[in-house]
Design a protein around this motif. Sequence first.
Motif, PDB file in Angstrom:
ATOM      1  N   VAL A   1      21.242   8.566 -10.957  1.00 25.90           N
ATOM      2  CA  VAL A   1      20.711   7.469 -10.186  1.00 25.90           C
ATOM      3  C   VAL A   1      21.164   6.749  -8.965  1.00 25.90           C
ATOM      4  CG1 VAL A   1      19.539   5.355  -9.778  1.00 25.90           C
ATOM      5  CG2 VAL A   1      19.650   6.435 -11.824  1.00 25.90           C
ATOM      6  N   LEU A   2      22.999   6.731  -8.927  1.00 27.24           N
ATOM      7  CA  LEU A   2      23.545   7.002  -7.797  1.00 27.24           C
ATOM      8  C   LEU A   2      23.635   7.672  -6.667  1.00 27.24           C
ATOM      9  CD1 LEU A   2      26.888   5.360  -8.365  1.00 27.24           C
ATOM     10  CD2 LEU A   2      25.315   4.205  -6.868  1.00 27.24           C
ATOM     11  N   ALA A   3      23.428   8.503  -7.144  1.00 28.74           N
ATOM     12  CA  ALA A   3      23.221  10.446  -6.215  1.00 28.74           C
ATOM     13  C   ALA A   3      21.766  10.238  -4.914  1.00 28.74           C
ATOM     14  CB  ALA A   3      23.377  11.270  -7.143  1.00 28.74           C
TER      15      ALA A   3
ATOM     16  N   ILE B   1      12.282  12.404  -5.182  1.00 29.33           N
ATOM     17  CA  ILE B   1      13.474  13.140  -5.127  1.00 29.33           C
ATOM     18  C   ILE B   1      13.953  13.886  -6.342  1.00 29.33           C
ATOM     19  CG2 ILE B   1      15.666  12.009  -4.292  1.00 29.33           C
ATOM     20  CD1 ILE B   1      14.047   9.949  -2.723  1.00 29.33           C
ATOM     21  N   LEU B   2      14.427  15.459  -6.092  1.00 29.85           N
ATOM     22  CA  LEU B   2      14.994  15.458  -7.501  1.00 29.85           C
ATOM     23  C   LEU B   2      16.080  15.577  -7.683  1.00 29.85           C
ATOM     24  CD1 LEU B   2      13.228  19.014  -7.999  1.00 29.85           C
ATOM     25  CD2 LEU B   2      13.396  17.444  -9.480  1.00 29.85           C
ATOM     26  N   VAL B   3      17.452  15.240  -8.623  1.00 24.48           N
ATOM     27  CA  VAL B   3      18.187  14.949  -8.600  1.00 24.48           C
ATOM     28  C   VAL B   3      18.757  16.539  -9.603  1.00 24.48           C
ATOM     29  CG1 VAL B   3      20.367  13.164  -8.997  1.00 24.48           C
ATOM     30  CG2 VAL B   3      18.994  12.232  -8.447  1.00 24.48           C
ATOM     31  N   VAL B   4      20.226  16.945  -8.435  1.00 21.08           N
ATOM     32  CA  VAL B   4      20.035  18.540  -8.948  1.00 21.08           C
ATOM     33  C   VAL B   4      20.991  18.941  -9.109  1.00 21.08           C
ATOM     34  CG1 VAL B   4      17.952  19.403  -8.928  1.00 21.08           C
ATOM     35  CG2 VAL B   4      19.671  19.963  -6.878  1.00 21.08           C
ATOM     36  N   GLY B   5      22.374  19.523  -9.413  1.00 16.14           N
ATOM     37  CA  GLY B   5      23.264  20.061  -8.969  1.00 16.14           C
ATOM     38  C   GLY B   5      24.004  21.263  -8.186  1.00 16.14           C
TER      39      GLY B   5
ATOM     40  N   SER C   1       1.621  20.128  -2.429  1.00 17.83           N
ATOM     41  CA  SER C   1       1.091  19.686  -0.767  1.00 17.83           C
ATOM     42  C   SER C   1       0.602  18.499  -1.883  1.00 17.83           C
ATOM     43  CB  SER C   1      -0.385  20.441  -0.411  1.00 17.83           C
ATOM     44  OG  SER C   1      -0.873  20.117  -1.839  1.00 17.83           O
ATOM     45  N   ARG C   2       0.470  17.961  -2.441  1.00 13.99           N
ATOM     46  CA  ARG C   2       0.698  16.366  -3.353  1.00 13.99           C
ATOM     47  C   ARG C   2       1.564  15.124  -2.973  1.00 13.99           C
ATOM     48  NH1 ARG C   2      -2.165  16.424  -8.340  1.00 13.99           N
ATOM     49  NH2 ARG C   2      -3.308  14.812  -7.916  1.00 13.99           N
ATOM     50  N   VAL C   3       2.543  16.372  -3.194  1.00 13.31           N
ATOM     51  CA  VAL C   3       3.900  15.108  -3.130  1.00 13.31           C
ATOM     52  C   VAL C   3       5.172  15.929  -2.336  1.00 13.31           C
ATOM     53  CG1 VAL C   3       3.506  13.838  -5.647  1.00 13.31           C
ATOM     54  CG2 VAL C   3       4.775  16.532  -5.105  1.00 13.31           C
ATOM     55  N   ARG C   4       5.410  15.009  -1.564  1.00 19.89           N
ATOM     56  CA  ARG C   4       6.775  15.696  -0.871  1.00 19.89           C
ATOM     57  C   ARG C   4       7.976  15.170  -2.114  1.00 19.89           C
ATOM     58  NH1 ARG C   4      10.084  12.378   4.125  1.00 19.89           N
ATOM     59  NH2 ARG C   4      11.543  13.553   4.343  1.00 19.89           N
ATOM     60  N   VAL C   5       8.460  16.642  -1.679  1.00 17.86           N
ATOM     61  CA  VAL C   5       9.917  16.765  -2.344  1.00 17.86           C
ATOM     62  C   VAL C   5      11.168  16.509  -2.605  1.00 17.86           C
ATOM     63  CG1 VAL C   5      10.857  18.175  -4.181  1.00 17.86           C
ATOM     64  CG2 VAL C   5       8.117  17.664  -5.072  1.00 17.86           C
ATOM     65  N   ARG C   6      11.941  16.050  -2.177  1.00 18.18           N
ATOM     66  CA  ARG C   6      13.803  16.047  -1.114  1.00 18.18           C
ATOM     67  C   ARG C   6      14.812  15.895  -2.561  1.00 18.18           C
ATOM     68  NH1 ARG C   6      15.156  11.675   2.554  1.00 18.18           N
ATOM     69  NH2 ARG C   6      13.737  10.398   0.530  1.00 18.18           N
ATOM     70  N   PHE C   7      15.827  16.755  -1.978  1.00 19.53           N
ATOM     71  CA  PHE C   7      16.905  16.871  -3.069  1.00 19.53           C
ATOM     72  C   PHE C   7      18.253  16.017  -2.663  1.00 19.53           C
ATOM     73  CE2 PHE C   7      13.869  20.890  -3.712  1.00 19.53           C
ATOM     74  CZ  PHE C   7      14.322  21.142  -4.348  1.00 19.53           C
ATOM     75  N   ALA C   8      18.274  14.774  -3.929  1.00 20.58           N
ATOM     76  CA  ALA C   8      19.860  14.516  -3.869  1.00 20.58           C
ATOM     77  C   ALA C   8      20.616  15.584  -4.793  1.00 20.58           C
ATOM     78  CB  ALA C   8      19.582  13.335  -4.371  1.00 20.58           C
ATOM     79  N   VAL C   9      22.160  15.549  -4.424  1.00 22.60           N
ATOM     80  CA  VAL C   9      23.089  16.525  -5.299  1.00 22.60           C
ATOM     81  C   VAL C   9      23.882  15.829  -5.675  1.00 22.60           C
ATOM     82  CG1 VAL C   9      25.320  18.899  -5.148  1.00 22.60           C
ATOM     83  CG2 VAL C   9      22.511  18.092  -3.481  1.00 22.60           C
ATOM     84  N   GLN C  10      23.568  15.960  -6.784  1.00 22.97           N
ATOM     85  CA  GLN C  10      24.570  15.050  -8.379  1.00 22.97           C
ATOM     86  C   GLN C  10      26.279  16.140  -8.190  1.00 22.97           C
ATOM     87  OE1 GLN C  10      23.823  14.238 -12.264  1.00 22.97           O
ATOM     88  NE2 GLN C  10      25.636  12.888 -12.070  1.00 22.97           N
ATOM     89  N   ALA C  11      27.267  15.970  -7.480  1.00 25.18           N
ATOM     90  CA  ALA C  11      28.074  16.961  -7.451  1.00 25.18           C
ATOM     91  C   ALA C  11      28.495  17.886  -8.780  1.00 25.18           C
ATOM     92  CB  ALA C  11      29.659  16.825  -6.851  1.00 25.18           C
TER      93      ALA C  11
ATOM     94  N   GLY D   1       0.813  -0.740  -0.285  1.00 27.52           N
ATOM     95  CA  GLY D   1      -0.394   0.059  -0.190  1.00 27.52           C
ATOM     96  C   GLY D   1       1.017   1.107   0.120  1.00 27.52           C
ATOM     97  N   VAL D   2       2.028   1.409  -0.795  1.00 24.77           N
ATOM     98  CA  VAL D   2       3.072   2.562   0.066  1.00 24.77           C
ATOM     99  C   VAL D   2       3.577   2.523  -1.762  1.00 24.77           C
ATOM    100  CG1 VAL D   2       4.891   3.591   0.637  1.00 24.77           C
ATOM    101  CG2 VAL D   2       4.018   1.783   1.658  1.00 24.77           C
ATOM    102  N   PRO D   3       2.582   3.963  -2.211  1.00 30.49           N
ATOM    103  CA  PRO D   3       3.029   4.337  -3.477  1.00 30.49           C
ATOM    104  C   PRO D   3       4.743   4.607  -3.702  1.00 30.49           C
ATOM    105  CG  PRO D   3       1.333   5.359  -2.634  1.00 30.49           C
ATOM    106  CD  PRO D   3       1.722   5.239  -1.597  1.00 30.49           C
ATOM    107  N   PRO D   4       5.536   4.371  -4.934  1.00 29.88           N
ATOM    108  CA  PRO D   4       6.684   4.489  -4.428  1.00 29.88           C
ATOM    109  C   PRO D   4       7.585   6.181  -5.109  1.00 29.88           C
ATOM    110  CG  PRO D   4       5.186   4.184  -7.177  1.00 29.88           C
ATOM    111  CD  PRO D   4       4.677   4.145  -6.290  1.00 29.88           C
ATOM    112  N   THR D   5       8.122   5.837  -4.277  1.00 31.66           N
ATOM    113  CA  THR D   5       9.155   7.324  -4.238  1.00 31.66           C
ATOM    114  C   THR D   5       9.865   7.441  -6.243  1.00 31.66           C
ATOM    115  OG1 THR D   5       9.685   7.200  -2.443  1.00 31.66           O
ATOM    116  CG2 THR D   5      11.678   8.260  -4.109  1.00 31.66           C
ATOM    117  N   ALA D   6       9.670   8.320  -6.402  1.00 30.92           N
ATOM    118  CA  ALA D   6      10.198   9.138  -7.776  1.00 30.92           C
ATOM    119  C   ALA D   6      10.971   9.294  -7.278  1.00 30.92           C
ATOM    120  CB  ALA D   6       8.851   9.586  -8.658  1.00 30.92           C
ATOM    121  N   VAL D   7      12.301   9.089  -8.814  1.00 27.15           N
ATOM    122  CA  VAL D   7      13.705  10.155  -8.369  1.00 27.15           C
ATOM    123  C   VAL D   7      13.221  10.573 -10.448  1.00 27.15           C
ATOM    124  CG1 VAL D   7      16.010   9.232  -8.835  1.00 27.15           C
ATOM    125  CG2 VAL D   7      14.998   8.593  -7.460  1.00 27.15           C
ATOM    126  N   ILE D   8      13.368  11.876 -10.041  1.00 28.77           N
ATOM    127  CA  ILE D   8      13.673  13.284 -11.673  1.00 28.77           C
ATOM    128  C   ILE D   8      15.507  13.925 -11.797  1.00 28.77           C
ATOM    129  CG2 ILE D   8      12.634  15.152 -12.202  1.00 28.77           C
ATOM    130  CD1 ILE D   8       9.898  14.400 -10.800  1.00 28.77           C
TER     131      ILE D   8
END
Length: 290
Positions: free
Chosen positions: A125-127, A85-89, A106-116, A21-28
């Motif tokens: 994807v590894l980031a 999860i937004l992969v950004v510089g 408000s409908r999705v939780r947005v977090r950030f991952a940094v690709q150096a 019952g847990v929708p997947p996370t999306a990595v952008i």
Amino acid sequence: GPDPPPFWFWAGPPPPQIIGGVPPTAVILARGLGTRMRAASTAPVADAEQARVADTGVKALIPVGRPFLDYVLSALADAGVEEVILVVGPEHDALRDRYERDARPSRVRVRFAVQAEPRGTADAVLAAESAVACRPFLVINSDNYYPVQALRLAAALPPPGLVAFDRDALVREGHIEPARALRYALLDVDEQGRLRAIVEKPSPAEAARFGDRPLVSMTLWAFDHRIFDACRRVTPSVRGELELPDAVALALGEGLVFGAVRCALPVLDLSSRADIAPVAERLRGVEVCL
């Protein structure tokens, strides 16, 4: 012969994220340099704000009614995704400002991952590895708008797998010109819906082996933690980048089974300035709810 059906649905067991019952996370993947978009010679842009953002190369923020990524996030939410999860510089403060402050969804939780460094899509994807932990997750491009139905197909796949797009439908139903479609990665999918091979940047001779109705990747993947090992071990491509299709090919060669589900729906591809006007026109009237 007759056209194939628009979908080949996966016939395997229900994916674990649906059982739980847990929708997947999306990595952008939003780390790209936007080289083609920054090239002002590709097409004139009449709108001054569109031209200004295009000059930065941050395609996700190009206004096409509203910033392009707003439409992507809204479609993901419509498909049942609750975390992005937004992969950004490290320099992408504009993306952080928008989705952490100015237009916090408000409908999705947005977090950030940094690709150096912009070392390629496998490295991107590894980031996101620590952010997704052991959960299943989707991977999509920040400059593609996928139909909600296609996102739902990906979310329902037992990972790993991908949505395999009908190349003819991308051209016929969308704005993508035939020459661009010829450059997309080709997919060899068997009758049971298993991916046998992926060929990035195919030569004409390689493309001929896939027949006149080929399936292509538009970077709509369903993964779990097993993809990270392949992303760590993949070697640079001829372009000098660590490519996600090469990581998938490595995992395939080592016995990891990937599912594939066929989709004959269009994808909007915002790669260059010439795409801005047709993408804006096709998104006109699309309701966005963040």
